[in-house]
Design a protein around this motif. Sequence first.
Motif, PDB file in Angstrom:
ATOM      1  N   VAL A 142       0.832  -1.209   0.000  1.00  0.00           N
ATOM      2  CA  VAL A 142       0.000   0.000   0.000  1.00  0.00           C
ATOM      3  C   VAL A 142       0.868   1.263   0.000  1.00  0.00           C
ATOM      4  CG1 VAL A 142      -1.959  -1.144   1.085  1.00  0.00           C
ATOM      5  CG2 VAL A 142      -0.280   0.021   2.531  1.00  0.00           C
ATOM      6  N   ARG A 143       2.048   1.182   0.587  1.00  0.00           N
ATOM      7  CA  ARG A 143       2.971   2.321   0.503  1.00  0.00           C
ATOM      8  C   ARG A 143       3.431   2.531  -0.939  1.00  0.00           C
ATOM      9  NH1 ARG A 143       6.666   1.246   5.982  1.00  0.00           N
ATOM     10  NH2 ARG A 143       5.223   2.254   7.456  1.00  0.00           N
ATOM     11  N   ALA A 144       3.566   1.442  -1.683  1.00  0.00           N
ATOM     12  CA  ALA A 144       3.947   1.559  -3.091  1.00  0.00           C
ATOM     13  C   ALA A 144       2.879   2.305  -3.885  1.00  0.00           C
ATOM     14  CB  ALA A 144       4.167   0.174  -3.697  1.00  0.00           C
ATOM     15  N   LEU A 145       1.644   2.291  -3.378  1.00  0.00           N
ATOM     16  CA  LEU A 145       0.546   3.005  -4.027  1.00  0.00           C
ATOM     17  C   LEU A 145       0.349   4.402  -3.452  1.00  0.00           C
ATOM     18  CD1 LEU A 145      -2.070   0.098  -4.259  1.00  0.00           C
ATOM     19  CD2 LEU A 145      -0.502   0.904  -6.033  1.00  0.00           C
ATOM     20  N   GLY A 146       1.183   4.777  -2.474  1.00  0.00           N
ATOM     21  CA  GLY A 146       1.114   6.123  -1.929  1.00  0.00           C
ATOM     22  C   GLY A 146       0.319   6.270  -0.649  1.00  0.00           C
ATOM     23  N   PHE A 147      -0.108   5.158  -0.051  1.00  0.00           N
ATOM     24  CA  PHE A 147      -0.864   5.227   1.194  1.00  0.00           C
ATOM     25  C   PHE A 147       0.071   5.264   2.403  1.00  0.00           C
ATOM     26  CE2 PHE A 147      -3.927   3.260  -1.685  1.00  0.00           C
ATOM     27  CZ  PHE A 147      -5.101   3.937  -1.373  1.00  0.00           C
ATOM     28  N   ALA A 148      -0.386   5.899   3.470  1.00  0.00           N
ATOM     29  CA  ALA A 148       0.314   5.858   4.751  1.00  0.00           C
ATOM     30  C   ALA A 148      -0.143   4.598   5.480  1.00  0.00           C
ATOM     31  CB  ALA A 148      -0.002   7.099   5.581  1.00  0.00           C
ATOM     32  N   ALA A 149       0.802   3.803   5.951  1.00  0.00           N
ATOM     33  CA  ALA A 149       0.459   2.545   6.608  1.00  0.00           C
ATOM     34  C   ALA A 149       1.370   2.308   7.798  1.00  0.00           C
ATOM     35  CB  ALA A 149       0.566   1.381   5.624  1.00  0.00           C
ATOM     36  N   ARG A 150       0.839   1.605   8.800  1.00  0.00           N
ATOM     37  CA  ARG A 150       1.609   1.274   9.999  1.00  0.00           C
ATOM     38  C   ARG A 150       1.378  -0.172  10.401  1.00  0.00           C
ATOM     39  NH1 ARG A 150       0.989   6.720  13.832  1.00  0.00           N
ATOM     40  NH2 ARG A 150       2.428   8.017  12.614  1.00  0.00           N
ATOM     41  N   PHE A 151       2.335  -0.696  11.129  1.00  0.00           N
ATOM     42  CA  PHE A 151       2.281  -2.065  11.638  1.00  0.00           C
ATOM     43  C   PHE A 151       1.565  -2.064  12.990  1.00  0.00           C
ATOM     44  CE2 PHE A 151       4.057  -5.431  14.275  1.00  0.00           C
ATOM     45  CZ  PHE A 151       3.949  -6.544  13.459  1.00  0.00           C
ATOM     46  N   VAL A 152       0.745  -3.079  13.216  1.00  0.00           N
ATOM     47  CA  VAL A 152       0.033  -3.202  14.493  1.00  0.00           C
ATOM     48  C   VAL A 152       0.321  -4.569  15.098  1.00  0.00           C
ATOM     49  CG1 VAL A 152      -2.164  -2.970  15.693  1.00  0.00           C
ATOM     50  CG2 VAL A 152      -1.827  -1.815  13.499  1.00  0.00           C
ATOM     51  N   SER A 153       0.635  -4.565  16.373  1.00  0.00           N
ATOM     52  CA  SER A 153       0.808  -5.802  17.133  1.00  0.00           C
ATOM     53  C   SER A 153      -0.259  -5.838  18.216  1.00  0.00           C
ATOM     54  CB  SER A 153       2.196  -5.864  17.767  1.00  0.00           C
ATOM     55  OG  SER A 153       2.323  -7.013  18.594  1.00  0.00           O
ATOM     56  N   GLY A 154      -0.884  -7.004  18.398  1.00  0.00           N
ATOM     57  CA  GLY A 154      -1.928  -7.092  19.421  1.00  0.00           C
ATOM     58  C   GLY A 154      -2.442  -8.507  19.543  1.00  0.00           C
ATOM     59  N   TYR A 155      -3.743  -8.616  19.760  1.00  0.00           N
ATOM     60  CA  TYR A 155      -4.362  -9.922  19.969  1.00  0.00           C
ATOM     61  C   TYR A 155      -5.570 -10.082  19.061  1.00  0.00           C
ATOM     62  CZ  TYR A 155      -1.650  -9.346  24.278  1.00  0.00           C
ATOM     63  OH  TYR A 155      -0.645  -9.117  25.178  1.00  0.00           O
ATOM     64  N   VAL A 156      -5.836 -11.328  18.663  1.00  0.00           N
ATOM     65  CA  VAL A 156      -6.994 -11.652  17.844  1.00  0.00           C
ATOM     66  C   VAL A 156      -7.895 -12.593  18.637  1.00  0.00           C
ATOM     67  CG1 VAL A 156      -5.810 -13.575  16.702  1.00  0.00           C
ATOM     68  CG2 VAL A 156      -7.782 -12.503  15.602  1.00  0.00           C
ATOM     69  N   TYR A 157      -9.208 -12.422  18.490  1.00  0.00           N
ATOM     70  CA  TYR A 157     -10.148 -13.319  19.161  1.00  0.00           C
ATOM     71  C   TYR A 157     -11.363 -13.536  18.266  1.00  0.00           C
ATOM     72  CZ  TYR A 157     -13.135  -9.294  20.334  1.00  0.00           C
ATOM     73  OH  TYR A 157     -13.949  -8.183  20.275  1.00  0.00           O
ATOM     74  N   ASN A 158     -12.138 -14.569  18.572  1.00  0.00           N
ATOM     75  CA  ASN A 158     -13.359 -14.867  17.830  1.00  0.00           C
ATOM     76  C   ASN A 158     -14.520 -14.104  18.459  1.00  0.00           C
ATOM     77  OD1 ASN A 158     -12.026 -16.715  16.171  1.00  0.00           O
ATOM     78  ND2 ASN A 158     -12.387 -18.403  17.589  1.00  0.00           N
ATOM     79  N   PRO A 159     -15.101 -13.121  17.762  1.00  0.00           N
ATOM     80  CA  PRO A 159     -16.206 -12.344  18.337  1.00  0.00           C
ATOM     81  C   PRO A 159     -17.407 -13.195  18.710  1.00  0.00           C
ATOM     82  CG  PRO A 159     -15.317 -11.246  16.412  1.00  0.00           C
ATOM     83  CD  PRO A 159     -14.717 -12.620  16.436  1.00  0.00           C
ATOM     84  N   ASP A 160     -17.696 -14.249  17.952  1.00  0.00           N
ATOM     85  CA  ASP A 160     -18.766 -15.179  18.289  1.00  0.00           C
ATOM     86  C   ASP A 160     -18.474 -16.514  17.628  1.00  0.00           C
ATOM     87  OD1 ASP A 160     -19.868 -15.161  15.575  1.00  0.00           O
ATOM     88  OD2 ASP A 160     -20.642 -13.172  16.069  1.00  0.00           O
TER      89      ASP A 160
END
Length: 308
Positions: A194-212
């Motif tokens: 996405v940066r190659a297309l000119g967008f500003a992007a950042r890396f995110v670290s965290g947790y994933v869970y099943n909402p339901d």
Amino acid sequence: MPFLNLSHVTTYVYKRPVAFGDHRIMVRPRESFDQHLIDATLTIEPEPSDVRWLQDVFGNAVAIATFDRRASRLVFDSKVRVQHMPVDLQEVDIEEYARSYPFTYSSEEMPDLLRSIERQHLDPQRRIDTWARRFINGEGATDTLAMLTAMTQAIRREFTYVPRAEKGTQTPIETLQRRKGTCRDYASLMIEAVRALGFAARFVSGYVYNPDSRDHRVGGGNTHAWVRVYLPGSGWVEFDPTNGIIGSRGLIRVAIARDIYQAVPISGIYYGFPNTFVDMTVSVDVTVDDASLPGHDAPVDNRRPVEC
């Protein structure tokens, strides 16, 4: 509006007692409009001589632990309770001028976004550029959100998720060539694309869970990684290429950074003989309170032994 109980335990084991240098810990979820930190405790064994907290350049909560004793085992045990109010794809509202690609960020925002637009990896043959541009409509206007959604879902559909416990991340070109990787590999690839297309992007670290019970998210059992892209009107929007989803449903942010190496959950050094280190294990458990899920009589257990 789920209430989540998070447990994140990291254990280092050594053959004999070693001395520890300062350790940097980023496991405390970020406060935001869509996630509220109700309670958080961090227990470290052996007990450090000092723990001080700070906010880094991205506003992440960082604990610095200092030790004055040797030990053959080092444990970081984080327990957190969070109220989560996730943002779905339907809630992403982009300014009129940015709804079609290409567009230019406003003069007020551009100075603060520039470093998040800069490429981080060499691509002399422009392989990432070529791959990213396949999502652009060559016969007319390209819908911005539809393009980013298609890229997110393409990574999930066309690449093979392979858990890897070893440290480090593949380069985006390696991931593109191998067509497989972990969540952090996928995040690095999408950020660079996405940066190659000119967008500003950042890396995110965290947790994933099943909402339901209807959802199944890949990447549990360890910390998870995904991407944020800046879209005028909605600001930073979450894109998880591992699961092919947009928005923060099922995602709890801990650290945000321009580069993946700025968001390592735990880092530090020890002093000892060569080959003293034996093993490191990470366990992440997320449970959703039944009170927040209509029709559920018991908490939903989201534990999954998957390395990310």
